[in-house]
Design an enzyme around this catalytic site. Structure first.
Site, PDB file in Angstrom:
ATOM      1  N   TYR A 174      43.795  85.499  21.239  1.00 21.03           N
ATOM      2  CA  TYR A 174      43.692  83.687  21.909  1.00 21.03           C
ATOM      3  C   TYR A 174      43.362  82.935  20.977  1.00 21.03           C
ATOM      4  O   TYR A 174      42.720  83.109  20.012  1.00 21.03           O
ATOM      5  CB  TYR A 174      42.588  84.195  22.925  1.00 21.03           C
ATOM      6  CG  TYR A 174      42.286  83.482  23.709  1.00 21.03           C
ATOM      7  CD1 TYR A 174      42.854  83.000  24.557  1.00 21.03           C
ATOM      8  CD2 TYR A 174      41.624  81.719  23.829  1.00 21.03           C
ATOM      9  CE1 TYR A 174      43.000  82.056  26.077  1.00 21.03           C
ATOM     10  CE2 TYR A 174      41.322  81.282  24.609  1.00 21.03           C
ATOM     11  CZ  TYR A 174      42.212  80.766  25.699  1.00 21.03           C
ATOM     12  OH  TYR A 174      41.870  80.103  26.149  1.00 21.03           O
ATOM     13  N   GLU A 230      33.257  78.064  25.441  1.00 17.05           N
ATOM     14  CA  GLU A 230      33.131  79.412  26.493  1.00 17.05           C
ATOM     15  C   GLU A 230      35.019  79.744  26.185  1.00 17.05           C
ATOM     16  O   GLU A 230      35.293  81.132  26.176  1.00 17.05           O
ATOM     17  CB  GLU A 230      34.016  78.923  28.201  1.00 17.05           C
ATOM     18  CG  GLU A 230      34.645  77.999  28.707  1.00 17.05           C
ATOM     19  CD  GLU A 230      34.723  77.039  28.104  1.00 17.05           C
ATOM     20  OE1 GLU A 230      33.515  76.146  28.155  1.00 17.05           O
ATOM     21  OE2 GLU A 230      36.456  75.595  28.482  1.00 17.05           O
ATOM     22  N   LYS A 231      35.868  78.696  25.187  1.00  9.50           N
ATOM     23  CA  LYS A 231      37.174  79.123  25.012  1.00  9.50           C
ATOM     24  C   LYS A 231      37.118  80.256  23.764  1.00  9.50           C
ATOM     25  O   LYS A 231      38.166  81.222  24.050  1.00  9.50           O
ATOM     26  CB  LYS A 231      38.174  78.434  24.103  1.00  9.50           C
ATOM     27  CG  LYS A 231      38.042  76.993  25.146  1.00  9.50           C
ATOM     28  CD  LYS A 231      38.689  75.498  23.941  1.00  9.50           C
ATOM     29  CE  LYS A 231      39.149  74.602  25.168  1.00  9.50           C
ATOM     30  NZ  LYS A 231      37.337  74.153  26.131  1.00  9.50           N
ATOM     31  N   GLU A 273      28.472  68.869  26.357  1.00  6.35           N
ATOM     32  CA  GLU A 273      29.987  68.654  26.604  1.00  6.35           C
ATOM     33  C   GLU A 273      29.454  67.907  24.973  1.00  6.35           C
ATOM     34  O   GLU A 273      28.555  67.648  24.902  1.00  6.35           O
ATOM     35  CB  GLU A 273      30.043  66.810  27.322  1.00  6.35           C
ATOM     36  CG  GLU A 273      30.041  67.555  28.969  1.00  6.35           C
ATOM     37  CD  GLU A 273      30.770  68.618  28.897  1.00  6.35           C
ATOM     38  OE1 GLU A 273      32.229  68.804  28.515  1.00  6.35           O
ATOM     39  OE2 GLU A 273      30.097  69.476  29.301  1.00  6.35           O
TER      40      GLU A 273
END
Ligand SMILES: *[C@@H]1O[C@H](CO)[C@@H](O)[C@H](O)[C@H]1NC(C)=O
Ligand SMILES: *[C@@H]1O[C@H](CO)[C@@H](O)[C@H](O)[C@H]1NC(C)=O
Length: 383
Positions: free
Chosen positions: A265, A279-280, A158
């Site tokens: 995207y 991961e985006k 994170e």
């Protein structure tokens, strides 16, 4: 056997060797080969036996007395490293495949990974996942004295924007394990690796028909966040399909196939930090062959991990409107759109396949001899 050998040696040294002596020579060399292969096998078995004996000692150091390892053997053998995972990250249990790391990922790695805290006193390493100890660090961190030589690894995927009590970790840890490339154990969300085999131009175009324009999957929608503000402005000029909580539903199972219908995207990170590329980008955009439009750290930071023509950065444009105009141009110009896939001729995308892989990478790196150190200001480094 012992008789023929010396005689054949005699023959060999004689300058006028006959057919017969050559035969003898051949058989003798065959026999020699046989002898050496037997010897080699014997030595190999000896080695295996020693190794298994040693690893037995390291694996089950439960006896009260420490076994005395022969001084001349011990240093040359890499011992099994005992790694204690203080918690399952986010309480997500994963298979540890019999608690042993194996496979190409852990070449030469040899670790025993356990969650059983009974091993605390004997563990060489303790991996501590920040989010699982950050609500009450004084209660949640190990409370018993640290055994001599034991190393603590601070683990987080994170970003600092989503971590509490970082300062409570100062002066406790010996190594870091994060998405930051300057971590001791670098655990990114994804990476590119050279493609095997010859150049193949058919890999430089998406393998799926692209029938839709722009998608975004967002679970943590905050109306006043910068990324949502940017999106709102973009949406004035261009329609974007939004999936996730309070938007179009999208199951994990369908995600890849749905996103692969899109040309672009929005890989918008939830916070902006060095190397925080999640991961985006890797799973939602690149794995689905959608061109990523990134909002995150500066372009040069992305370019440390990706070719410059693999993505579009919002900062390439002075306004969301300009970005929208550019996307509409690419939508009409296939050649320019396909330029975003050129790099795939020689590179391919690898996405993280779960905690197990990271623990095994840790195993491999931790097996190198320890350099003693403490991270006095972890909270300052991780910002
Ligand atoms: C190129 O890649 C495509 C798609 O993966 C494959 O079907 C094709 O056989 C490859 N061609 C060569 C020459 O390797
Ligand atoms: C790890 O850090 C602790 C806490 O500062 C320190 O006492 C210990 O010596 C360090 N161990 C190693 C192996 O560096």
């Amino acid at each position: 056997m012992t008789e023929t050998e010396p005689s054949s040696r005699l023959v060999m040294s004689s300058p006028q060797s006959t057919n017969c002596s050559m035969k003898a020579q051949a058989t003798s060399s065959l026999k020699k080969k046989y002898f050496y292969s037997q010897l080699f096998l014997f030595l190999l078995l000896q080695l295996l036996f020693t190794l298994s004996l040693l690893s037995y000692w390291y694996l089950f150091p439960l006896s009260v007395q420490k076994p005395c390892l022969p001084a001349q053997v011990a240093p040359s053998i890499t011992p099994v490293l005992t790694i204690l995972l203080w918690t399952w990250p986010f309480n997500q249990r994963v298979s540890l495949q019999g608690l042993r790391c194996s496979g190409p990922w852990t070449k030469e790695a040899n670790c025993r990974i356990t969650l059983n805290r009974i091993w605390y006193k004997r563990a060489h390493v303790v991996i501590i996942h920040h989010r699982d100890v950050s609500s009450r660090p004084s209660m949640q961190l190990p409370s018993e004295p640290r055994p001599a030589g034991q190393r603590w690894v601070w683990f987080s995927l994170e970003s600092p924007s989503h971590l509490n009590n970082l300062a409570a970790m100062d002066g406790l840890f010996n190594l870091t394990m994060t998405y930051r490339s300057d971590s001791d154990i670098f655990t990114p969300y994804g990476w590119l690796k050279p493609r095997e085999g010859p150049k193949n131009s058919s890999l430089a175009r998406p393998p799926y028909p692209k029938t839709k324009l722009v998608a975004w999957v967002v679970s943590n929608w905050k109306e006043d966040s910068k990324r949502v503000t940017y999106f709102r402005m973009l949406q004035l000029y261009l329609s974007v399909d939004i999936y996730g909580k309070n938007h179009k539903p999208l199951s994990t199972k369908d995600q890849l196939s749905v996103l692969s219908e899109y040309k672009f995207y929005l890989a918008f990170e939830n916070s902006l930090h060095q190397d925080y590329i999640t991961e985006k980008l890797w799973n939602n955009a690149l794995a689905a062959w959608a061109v990523p439009i990134v909002y995150g750290p500066p372009r040069h930071n992305y370019e440390r991990f990706l070719p410059s023509d693999a993505f579009i950065h919002v900062s390439d444009f002075t306004s969301p409107e300009e970005l929208a105009i550019y996307l509409m141009i690419l939508n009409k110009d296939e050649k320019r759109y396909l330029a975003y896939f050129q790099w795939r001729e020689h590179l391919e995308v690898v996405t993280r396949s779960g905690w197990y892989q990271e623990f095994c990478k840790a195993c491999r790196i931790l097996q190198q001899p320890p350099t003693y150190r403490t991270l006095p200001m972890l909270s300052r480094w991780f910002s």
